[in-house]
Write an enzyme that holds these catalytic residues in place. Structure first.
Site, PDB file in Angstrom:
ATOM      1  N   LYS A  18       0.847  -1.193   0.000  1.00 43.35           N
ATOM      2  CA  LYS A  18       0.000   0.000   0.000  1.00 43.35           C
ATOM      3  C   LYS A  18       0.884   1.245   0.000  1.00 43.35           C
ATOM      4  O   LYS A  18       1.749   1.388   0.861  1.00 43.35           O
ATOM      5  CB  LYS A  18      -0.885  -0.055   1.262  1.00 43.35           C
ATOM      6  N   GLU A  49      -8.379   6.512   7.930  1.00 48.51           N
ATOM      7  CA  GLU A  49      -6.942   6.668   7.669  1.00 48.51           C
ATOM      8  C   GLU A  49      -6.170   5.441   8.169  1.00 48.51           C
ATOM      9  O   GLU A  49      -4.964   5.517   8.407  1.00 48.51           O
ATOM     10  CB  GLU A  49      -6.417   7.953   8.314  1.00 48.51           C
TER      11      GLU A  49
END
Ligand SMILES: Cc1cc2nc3c(=O)[nH]c(=O)nc-3n(C[C@H](O)[C@H](O)[C@H](O)COP(=O)(O)OP(=O)(O)OC[C@H]3O[C@@H](n4cnc5c(N)ncnc54)[C@H](O)[C@@H]3O)c2cc1C
Length: 508
Positions: free
Chosen positions: A86, A350
């Site tokens: 990621k 987040e």
């Protein structure tokens, strides 16, 4: 390790640690505690009957350090957890419908002439240059191109500016850490805790009682029991500070779907009518979910929205989850420390919850007590935990507060609500001239704040006057050169799939 193993323990040393709960928090804590000196016994109780929350698949870069600290090989970890890499989070439809911006990991541009990069970018933007700031970030450009490689250790190359985190299957991660911990001496106890005994003299936890009648005692108890907070709340009444007036989402639906296209090296968070949807690519499937506010939509509508947004076939029925956003008022009470969902909850916008576990573990290790449980240590732990939860909370609220959407009651509500004063000040300071007021050890960097501010149309009225030191045209040439290098470097990186196939695919 051998030296530590043979050293005598402090006379007041903790000798027994009992972790209650075997979800991600419990097994991360157990894994970290394998580094305690030998002579400290670590046990973990979990209940198959209760199970774990089973979500939590997207992370942020510090987890790379956590794994490295434990000596975990990255490729083995990715293989074992069906993981992917990621490089950031793509936010879709947040500022306005149709918007798309990246909050990338890694560095953005470079400071020049003693002036922060975003100030140079701002000045060019104020002069009419429409280039989005993410074009100066290799992580963002590579993410959009579906490319991945780890950062280079050579600081002279732009590849050194990359940072990555992981997506993984939460159940496989817990299993991986369980094997890791058990192989290093952690004892697992299967059982359901049905009672907690407190010492009469001081109210410290003495033991927990299991459904089959067994009693387990310890010096230090770690509550990783999930939302309920079996020890920290039910036994010790630490209290909960409810933040749902700022973060009204209180439910989620999670569903896996079949993979369709290439594996994106980023998480996607798409704003919806009364919340948002996540998309997390794993090797074998995609994790999806919808976080929503029950005051603004129904479970049926949320389900329909989640299913309509899937790219591939659903592989199961959507699973409902409920939560109250907030934090435990005291995360450490007497001889009990709470980590994970028992310590508080912030929605996964987040991907911060697993990180909050990690940083709670680091704080505990740094302030590891003796059996005297010095109140100064406890106080410091609680103070630092509170600050960190509040900083993360403010960053998450920003995404809602900074919306310009007014298409539903939900978006009108979050745009109009009062934000915490700490966030209002931060927004005002940034609006005035792109400046920041940050503590040095805050989780989110200035680059992260700039990504969300600018991605959601909060643009300063002015820029740092020191950025005017370089003529506009010369800076434009410099920035064009930097963009070119970043683009070329990203294009030369392997695709995310190629990288995984080469390094970290499980045997067929
Ligand atoms: C919708 C949603 C999405 C999320 N997405 C992300 C994400 O993308 N990234 C991220 O970082 N985090 C995410 N999180 C948070 C993440 O899932 C958690 O932080 C993480 O899984 C840790 O959970 P836990 O171990 O604290 O609790 P749990 O997984 O609930 O584990 C609790 C453990 O305690 C045990 N237990 C409970 N009661 C008893 C009892 N009486 N006796 C014995 N054992 C007991 C259970 O069996 C279980 O083993 C998400 C959370 C939610 C709700």
């Amino acid at each position: 390790m051998t030296l530590l193993a043979s050293a005598p323990l402090h006379p007041d040393a903790i000798r027994e640690v009992l972790i209650v709960g075997g979800g991600t928090a419990g097994w991360m804590t157990a894994a970290a505690m394998t580094r305690l000196p030998a002579g400290i016994r670590v046990r973990l109780i979990e209940s198959e009957e209760i199970g774990s929350v089973g979500v939590g698949e997207a992370t942020i870069p510090p987890l790379v350090t956590f794994n490295a600290m434990l000596g975990i090989d990255e490729a083995s970890f990715i293989k074992a957890t069906q993981g992917t890499f990621k490089l950031g989070i793509e936010f879709v439809d947040w500022g306005r419908q149709g918007d798309r911006y990246m909050h990338p990991f890694g560095e953005v541009g470079m400071d020049m002439e003693g002036v922060k990069f975003h100030q140079h970018w701002l000045r060019q933007a104020q002069g009419g240059d429409p280039t989005p700031i993410e074009d100066y970030c290799l992580s963002a450009v590579a993410a959009r191109l579906g490319r991945f490689t780890p950062a280079s250790s050579d600081p002279r190359t732009v590849l050194a500016s990359l940072r990555h985190a992981y997506h993984f299957d939460a159940a496989l991660y817990a299993g991986f850490l369980r094997r890791f911990s058990e192989a290093r001496g952690v004892e697992r106890v299967e059982g359901k805790v049905v009672g907690v005994s407190l010492r009469d003299s001081d109210g410290f936890i003495e033991s927990v009682r299991l459904a089959d009648g067994r009693r387990l005692d310890a010096d230090l108890f770690i509550d990783c029991s999930g939302f309920r907070g079996l020890l920290i709340e039910e036994a010790l009444a630490a209290g909960y500070e409810d933040w749902s007036h700022w973060l009204p989402c209180d439910r989620a639906l999670a569903v896996p779907s079949a993979n369709t296209g290439p594996l994106t090296p980023f998480t996607r968070a798409t704003a919806d009518r009364a919340g948002w949807r996540w998309r997390i690519p794993l090797q074998q499937r995609t994790g999806n979910g919808h976080v929503y506010a029950s005051a603004f939509t129904t479970d049926e509508d949320a389900r329909a929205s989640l299913l309509a947004g899937l790219e591939g076939e659903p592989l199961a029925e959507p699973r409902p989850l409920r939560f109250t956003t907030g934090r435990r008022r005291r995360q450490w009470v007497r001889n009990c420390v709470s980590l994970g969902l028992s310590s508080g909850f912030l929605e996964p916008l987040e991907s911060t919850s697993i990180h909050l576990i990690q940083s709670g573990i680091s704080r505990l290790m740094a302030l590891f007590p003796t059996r005297r449980f010095d109140p100064v240590l406890i106080d410091q732990f609680n103070r630092l935990s509170q600050t960190q939860f509040e900083q993360v909370r403010d960053f998450i609220i920003l995404h809602y507060k900074a919306t310009q959407r007014d298409d539903t009651d939900f978006w009108r509500h979050v745009a109009a609500m009062d934000a915490p004063e700490s966030l209002e000040r931060r927004i005002a300071l940034f609006r005035a001239g792109g400046r920041f007021m940050r503590d040095g050890d805050e989780l989110f960097s200035e680059a992260s704040w700039v990504a969300v501010f600018t991605g959601q149309h909060i643009l300063p009225q002015d820029h740092d006057p020191l950025a005017d030191g370089v003529p506009y045209a010369a800076m434009a040439r410099k920035l064009a050169g930097l963009r070119g290098i970043i683009r070329k470097t990203a294009e030369a990186m392997p695709t995310h799939e190629t990288f995984i196939a080469r390094c970290c695919q499980p045997p067929a």
